[in-house]
Write an enzyme that holds these catalytic residues in place. Structure first.
Site, PDB file in Angstrom:
ATOM      1  N   ASP A  96       0.793  -1.234   0.000  1.00  0.00           N
ATOM      2  CA  ASP A  96       0.000   0.000   0.000  1.00  0.00           C
ATOM      3  C   ASP A  96       0.822   1.279   0.000  1.00  0.00           C
ATOM      4  O   ASP A  96       0.345   2.334   0.383  1.00  0.00           O
ATOM      5  CB  ASP A  96      -0.911  -0.007   1.245  1.00  0.00           C
ATOM      6  CG  ASP A  96      -0.117  -0.102   2.547  1.00  0.00           C
ATOM      7  OD1 ASP A  96       1.127   0.013   2.504  1.00  0.00           O
ATOM      8  OD2 ASP A  96      -0.737  -0.284   3.612  1.00  0.00           O
ATOM      9  N   GLU A 118       0.013  -9.028  -1.278  1.00  0.00           N
ATOM     10  CA  GLU A 118      -0.670  -8.479  -0.085  1.00  0.00           C
ATOM     11  C   GLU A 118      -1.871  -7.624  -0.528  1.00  0.00           C
ATOM     12  O   GLU A 118      -2.012  -6.447  -0.198  1.00  0.00           O
ATOM     13  CB  GLU A 118       0.272  -7.672   0.805  1.00  0.00           C
ATOM     14  CG  GLU A 118      -0.231  -7.525   2.235  1.00  0.00           C
ATOM     15  CD  GLU A 118       0.643  -6.620   3.091  1.00  0.00           C
ATOM     16  OE1 GLU A 118       0.560  -5.389   2.974  1.00  0.00           O
ATOM     17  OE2 GLU A 118       1.417  -7.160   3.911  1.00  0.00           O
ATOM     18  N   GLU A 132      -2.324   5.122   2.739  1.00  0.00           N
ATOM     19  CA  GLU A 132      -2.178   3.718   2.331  1.00  0.00           C
ATOM     20  C   GLU A 132      -3.491   3.058   1.923  1.00  0.00           C
ATOM     21  O   GLU A 132      -3.508   2.215   1.021  1.00  0.00           O
ATOM     22  CB  GLU A 132      -1.514   2.907   3.457  1.00  0.00           C
ATOM     23  CG  GLU A 132      -0.047   3.228   3.695  1.00  0.00           C
ATOM     24  CD  GLU A 132       0.186   4.452   4.579  1.00  0.00           C
ATOM     25  OE1 GLU A 132      -0.809   5.036   5.069  1.00  0.00           O
ATOM     26  OE2 GLU A 132       1.351   4.824   4.776  1.00  0.00           O
ATOM     27  N   HIS A 213       5.210   5.335  13.118  1.00  0.00           N
ATOM     28  CA  HIS A 213       5.551   6.167  11.958  1.00  0.00           C
ATOM     29  C   HIS A 213       4.358   6.654  11.153  1.00  0.00           C
ATOM     30  O   HIS A 213       4.530   7.359  10.153  1.00  0.00           O
ATOM     31  CB  HIS A 213       6.475   5.387  11.017  1.00  0.00           C
ATOM     32  CG  HIS A 213       5.781   4.253  10.324  1.00  0.00           C
ATOM     33  ND1 HIS A 213       5.020   4.424   9.189  1.00  0.00           N
ATOM     34  CD2 HIS A 213       5.700   2.934  10.624  1.00  0.00           C
ATOM     35  CE1 HIS A 213       4.516   3.258   8.813  1.00  0.00           C
ATOM     36  NE2 HIS A 213       4.911   2.335   9.671  1.00  0.00           N
ATOM     37  N   ARG A 215       1.505   8.483   9.239  1.00  0.00           N
ATOM     38  CA  ARG A 215       1.270   9.905   8.934  1.00  0.00           C
ATOM     39  C   ARG A 215       0.086  10.466   9.721  1.00  0.00           C
ATOM     40  O   ARG A 215       0.117  11.610  10.161  1.00  0.00           O
ATOM     41  CB  ARG A 215       0.998  10.073   7.438  1.00  0.00           C
ATOM     42  CG  ARG A 215       2.259  10.280   6.616  1.00  0.00           C
ATOM     43  CD  ARG A 215       1.930  10.461   5.145  1.00  0.00           C
ATOM     44  NE  ARG A 215       3.031  11.070   4.417  1.00  0.00           N
ATOM     45  CZ  ARG A 215       4.177  10.473   4.115  1.00  0.00           C
ATOM     46  NH1 ARG A 215       4.395   9.249   4.499  1.00  0.00           N
ATOM     47  NH2 ARG A 215       5.109  11.110   3.438  1.00  0.00           N
ATOM     48  N   HIS A 245      11.932   5.596  13.818  1.00  0.00           N
ATOM     49  CA  HIS A 245      11.818   5.726  12.352  1.00  0.00           C
ATOM     50  C   HIS A 245      12.526   7.012  11.896  1.00  0.00           C
ATOM     51  O   HIS A 245      12.516   8.015  12.610  1.00  0.00           O
ATOM     52  CB  HIS A 245      10.329   5.778  12.005  1.00  0.00           C
ATOM     53  CG  HIS A 245      10.010   5.556  10.558  1.00  0.00           C
ATOM     54  ND1 HIS A 245      10.261   6.499   9.588  1.00  0.00           N
ATOM     55  CD2 HIS A 245       9.455   4.503   9.910  1.00  0.00           C
ATOM     56  CE1 HIS A 245       9.865   6.034   8.409  1.00  0.00           C
ATOM     57  NE2 HIS A 245       9.373   4.816   8.577  1.00  0.00           N
TER      58      HIS A 245
END
Ligand code: UD1
Ligand code: UDP
Length: 372
Positions: A96, A118, A132, A213, A215, A245
């Site tokens: 994604d 996936e 994503e 991590h 967003r 990260h």
């Protein structure tokens, strides 16, 4: 000459989940090449090095604090050149990320078939995970072959009118990579990073492993996460290990707010075997990661997920993963309960493998032999 497959990926998790597939396909009748966008640089290189993969093409596009639109435009332009050179029969993308949806789209523009590894995970909330969820839906619309990790992800695709013949339920390749790595560790693999962690962390205490991590958690979400971790660390019998990260939106608050605790150990992102070793040594994992949600149940480790919703409901339903969002109080109270209440801990720490049996790569290869 066999059919030509070009595997494309760019970030750490895609690399972890695609490198074992690269090996599987290289040992087959197919002619296989690898293109990395290098949407991530250091965090990608760590994985390529461990799995001993040298990509034929490296677009080297990462820039500090890159925006999504810059990223898309750089990938479109550079990947187009690679497609012109390679002329593959199939492009395989993963999951994604911006890399996967843009590479899929670029291949579609050139009439090249796309396989999506996936496939079919959904929240149906386009802002969580952002971006994503929509990346995955876009790739799902484009793909000719869909490798769904679970029945649930297959059902999502069927409900979107994807042809059942184009879907294979394979399990997640993350488990193939995890089991391969666990096996190496059990046979004595070690490295200087593992030695460094052993020298800094007191493993006679309860060790909590943390990653973050997303967003949608930037800003207030990360401030809350740091507050919760500070509160958890007030218990001296707890050690917190947090590989941070490299995204500046994560680095800045975490370094500013958590550097001064003697029982919070901040590390650079760990190489994959060190991270798998760290998971196996942990009492509890607190994360917003997608991949870690899939790996930890296989290792029998309870996971608190710092997200409001997840496209990976299988482990939540099994009770080994619990969604806590980024509410500082809730993260603290759930962690506290698991630290003190044996019954709660035992209920969540069952070893459970909803995401695969380590044979996903074999199943993907079988499907491609029959359908490409
Ligand atoms: C990306 C993916 C996300 C995935 C995550 C895994 C998108 C939009 N986001 O998010 O889906 O879950 O990777 O970690 O595809 N950086 C470095 N070195 C690195 C990696 C990152 O310095 O090796 C820094 C750079 O400043 C870079 C920034 O992190 O600009 C953001 O990287 P980016 O790939 O855009 O976003 P992630 O948050 O890493
Ligand atoms: N991981 C790693 N080093 C770390 C943290 C995570 O190798 O310091 C691995 C982890 O085992 C998992 C993957 O990275 O396989 C998850 O990546 P990330 O959380 O960045 O992305 P997501 O899975 O959320 O897309």
């Amino acid at each position: 000459m066999g059919k030509k497959i070009l595997l494309c990926f760019g970030t750490r998790p895609e690399a972890i989940k695609m490198c074992s597939l690269v090996h599987q396909l290289r040992n087959s009748q197919f002619d296989v090449e690898v293109c990395v966008t290098a949407q991530h640089r250091e965090m990608l290189d760590q994985v390529l090095s461990f799995f001993e993969i040298q990509p034929e093409y490296d677009l080297d596009i990462m820039k500090p604090n890159q925006s999504l639109n810059e990223l898309c435009s750089r990938i479109f332009i550079k990947f187009d050149e690679v497609l012109n050179l390679v002329k593959p029969d199939l492009v395989l993308v993963h999951g994604d990320t911006t890399t996967s949806s843009v590479c899929a789209w670029a291949a579609f523009h050139k009439g090249i078939k796309v396989g999506h590894v996936e496939a079919g995970l959904r929240t149906y909330n386009k802002y969580a995970p952002f971006p994503e969820e929509l990346n995955r839906q876009i790739t799902g619309r484009i793909a000719d072959f869909h490798f769904a990790p679970t029945q649930k992800s297959r059902e999502n695709l069927i409900s979107e009118h994807v042809s059942p013949k184009s879907i294979a339920v394979t399990g997640n390749t993350v488990i193939d990579s995890l089991l391969w790595t666990v096996n190496k560790l059990e046979k004595g693999f070690t490295n200087p990073k593992i030695d460094e962690i052993k020298s800094k962390v007191d493993f006679s205490k309860k060790v909590i492993l943390v990653t973050g991590h997303r967003r949608e958690n930037f800003g207030d979400g990360f401030l809350n996460i740091c507050k919760a971790l500070g509160n958890i660390a007030s218990d001296e019998n707890v050690e917190i290990v947090f590989p941070v990260h490299l995204n500046p939106n994560v680095q800045e608050p975490v370094m500013r707010l958590l550097s001064d605790y003697k029982n919070i150990h901040l590390f650079e992102p760990l190489d994959y075997p060190s991270f798998v070793w760290m998971m196996s040594q942990s009492y509890l994992i607190i994360t917003d990661s997608g991949g870690v949600q899939e790996e930890a149940p296989s290792l029998g480790k309870p996971v608190l997920v710092m997200r409001e919703t997840t496209e990976r409901p299988e482990a939540v339903e099994a009770g080994t993963v619990c969604l806590v969002g980024t509410d500082a109080e809730l993260i603290f109270s759930k962690a506290n309960d698991l630290l003190r209440n044996n019954e709660s801990y035992d209920n969540m720490s069952k070893s459970y493998n909803p995401y695969g049996d380590g044979k996903a790569n074999e199943k993907i290869l079988e499907f491609l032999i029959q359908n490409l």
